[in-house]
Design a protein around this motif. Sequence first.
Motif, PDB file in Angstrom:
ATOM      1  N   ASP A 231      -4.040  -4.737 -13.696  1.00 37.00           N
ATOM      2  CA  ASP A 231      -4.551  -5.775 -12.797  1.00 37.00           C
ATOM      3  C   ASP A 231      -3.743  -5.877 -11.507  1.00 37.00           C
ATOM      4  N   HIS A 232      -2.592  -5.226 -11.474  1.00 33.14           N
ATOM      5  CA  HIS A 232      -1.715  -5.315 -10.313  1.00 33.14           C
ATOM      6  C   HIS A 232      -1.435  -3.970  -9.646  1.00 33.14           C
ATOM      7  N   VAL A 233      -1.643  -2.889 -10.355  1.00 35.18           N
ATOM      8  CA  VAL A 233      -1.341  -1.555  -9.834  1.00 35.18           C
ATOM      9  C   VAL A 233      -2.582  -0.691  -9.982  1.00 35.18           C
TER      10      VAL A 233
ATOM     11  N   VAL B 289       0.841  -1.194   0.000  1.00 33.85           N
ATOM     12  CA  VAL B 289       0.000   0.000   0.000  1.00 33.85           C
ATOM     13  C   VAL B 289       0.878   1.246   0.000  1.00 33.85           C
ATOM     14  N   ASP B 290       0.644   2.108  -0.984  1.00 28.27           N
ATOM     15  CA  ASP B 290       1.332   3.395  -1.098  1.00 28.27           C
ATOM     16  C   ASP B 290       0.357   4.477  -0.647  1.00 28.27           C
ATOM     17  N   ALA B 291       0.579   5.037   0.531  1.00 28.53           N
ATOM     18  CA  ALA B 291      -0.312   6.051   1.094  1.00 28.53           C
ATOM     19  C   ALA B 291       0.147   7.437   0.647  1.00 28.53           C
ATOM     20  N   GLY B 292      -0.625   8.030  -0.246  1.00 28.83           N
ATOM     21  CA  GLY B 292      -0.215   9.286  -0.860  1.00 28.83           C
ATOM     22  C   GLY B 292       0.578   9.001  -2.112  1.00 28.83           C
ATOM     23  N   CYS B 293      -0.043   8.277  -3.056  1.00 29.63           N
ATOM     24  CA  CYS B 293       0.680   7.678  -4.189  1.00 29.63           C
ATOM     25  C   CYS B 293       0.998   8.642  -5.315  1.00 29.63           C
ATOM     26  N   GLY B 294       0.417   9.845  -5.304  1.00 31.37           N
ATOM     27  CA  GLY B 294       0.696  10.777  -6.390  1.00 31.37           C
ATOM     28  C   GLY B 294       0.317  10.209  -7.746  1.00 31.37           C
ATOM     29  N   ARG B 295       1.181  10.418  -8.736  1.00 31.66           N
ATOM     30  CA  ARG B 295       0.923   9.923 -10.084  1.00 31.66           C
ATOM     31  C   ARG B 295       1.418   8.489 -10.295  1.00 31.66           C
ATOM     32  N   GLY B 296       1.857   7.828  -9.221  1.00 36.23           N
ATOM     33  CA  GLY B 296       2.041   6.386  -9.274  1.00 36.23           C
ATOM     34  C   GLY B 296       3.408   5.852  -9.611  1.00 36.23           C
TER      35      GLY B 296
ATOM     36  N   SER C 176       6.178   5.331  -7.854  1.00 33.48           N
ATOM     37  CA  SER C 176       6.708   4.348  -6.907  1.00 33.48           C
ATOM     38  C   SER C 176       5.917   3.040  -6.965  1.00 33.48           C
ATOM     39  N   MET C 177       4.623   3.131  -7.226  1.00 35.60           N
ATOM     40  CA  MET C 177       3.817   1.908  -7.347  1.00 35.60           C
ATOM     41  C   MET C 177       4.293   1.061  -8.523  1.00 35.60           C
ATOM     42  N   VAL C 178       4.543   1.709  -9.643  1.00 33.05           N
ATOM     43  CA  VAL C 178       5.035   0.991 -10.818  1.00 33.05           C
ATOM     44  C   VAL C 178       6.374   0.331 -10.514  1.00 33.05           C
ATOM     45  N   MET C 179       7.268   1.071  -9.873  1.00 33.88           N
ATOM     46  CA  MET C 179       8.578   0.523  -9.538  1.00 33.88           C
ATOM     47  C   MET C 179       8.460  -0.672  -8.589  1.00 33.88           C
ATOM     48  N   ALA C 180       7.542  -0.582  -7.618  1.00 36.16           N
ATOM     49  CA  ALA C 180       7.358  -1.684  -6.677  1.00 36.16           C
ATOM     50  C   ALA C 180       6.864  -2.935  -7.391  1.00 36.16           C
ATOM     51  N   HIS C 181       5.903  -2.767  -8.295  1.00 38.89           N
ATOM     52  CA  HIS C 181       5.407  -3.934  -9.031  1.00 38.89           C
ATOM     53  C   HIS C 181       6.495  -4.503  -9.938  1.00 38.89           C
ATOM     54  N   GLN C 182       7.240  -3.648 -10.589  1.00 36.32           N
ATOM     55  CA  GLN C 182       8.296  -4.129 -11.471  1.00 36.32           C
ATOM     56  C   GLN C 182       9.352  -4.910 -10.699  1.00 36.32           C
ATOM     57  N   ARG C 183       9.615  -4.505  -9.467  1.00 42.52           N
ATOM     58  CA  ARG C 183      10.625  -5.202  -8.670  1.00 42.52           C
ATOM     59  C   ARG C 183      10.092  -6.506  -8.076  1.00 42.52           C
ATOM     60  N   PHE C 184       8.896  -6.461  -7.484  1.00 44.17           N
ATOM     61  CA  PHE C 184       8.409  -7.593  -6.711  1.00 44.17           C
ATOM     62  C   PHE C 184       7.372  -8.458  -7.431  1.00 44.17           C
TER      63      PHE C 184
END
Length: 298
Positions: free
Chosen positions: A153-155, A108-115, A117-125
Amino acid sequence: MTSTDLSADVANSSSAAMFIPAPATPYQGDIARYWDREARPVNLRLGDVDGLYHHHYGIGDVDRTALGDADDSTYEKKLIAELHRLESAQAELLLDHLGMIERDDTLVDAGCGRGGSMVMAHQRFGCRVEGVTLSAKQADFANQRARELGIEDHVRARVCDMLGTPFETGRAAASWNNESSMYVDLEDLFAEHSRILAIGGRYVTITGCWNPRYGQPSKYVSQINAHFECNIHSRREYLRAMADNRLVPQAVIDLTPATLPYWELRATSSLVTGIEKAFINSYEDGSFQYLLIAADRV
């Protein structure tokens, strides 16, 4: 696809169908409007470098070799790419501290902005990443970018108060705030992270905070608060609120020396916003610190 293209697609997307809750307080409404209207080149042009759109600052030494000669016609483009590299390095450091993440976990990214860090997290994990933001514009942008990458489907980003998320208790393997905790009460924030995290789950924040040893927030910290319409907390407040909510720090890292090169470089660019000197001066006089805190839910 550039931020201009994405913004056009967002404007024509199905955002009207997205559920947008009413702000819980007038202040939340102010912050939602602030970020809905925000379109600073320093956020968008850096994201156009590789499609990762961040809303945080950078860390690390500047690669002067990559910048080349300041008189070269391509220098500004190289400078923008270098600023973006430093911002992505900051997100990588945050992800480094999430611990062991499996593909079937939820983050969970709290305060995700335009996303970004979310993309980077999915790409890594390879796992699912849920983001929340008060800004419908940011959520639309992040979701459009996820569709462009084929990872919708993941982000996913949603319009939601980070103090009261819809996630199940104990669902998240890890969660974070990346420069977003200064918009909320820390006791309420860490109570919610403590609720959604599994026992043994990891919480990470990277944030600017005022230094209690300075005495009170300095004039530079006050300028930063006014610029971003936020309320910067002290280092002591972070540690106390974590302890109150069963979040036990495993690492506290002072990133102040690591972020100064980013600000000094940014102050020389065409993307200045007028707040650069306040950051530089407050870091140099010791009244403001840039910290990473990683804590485990017990």
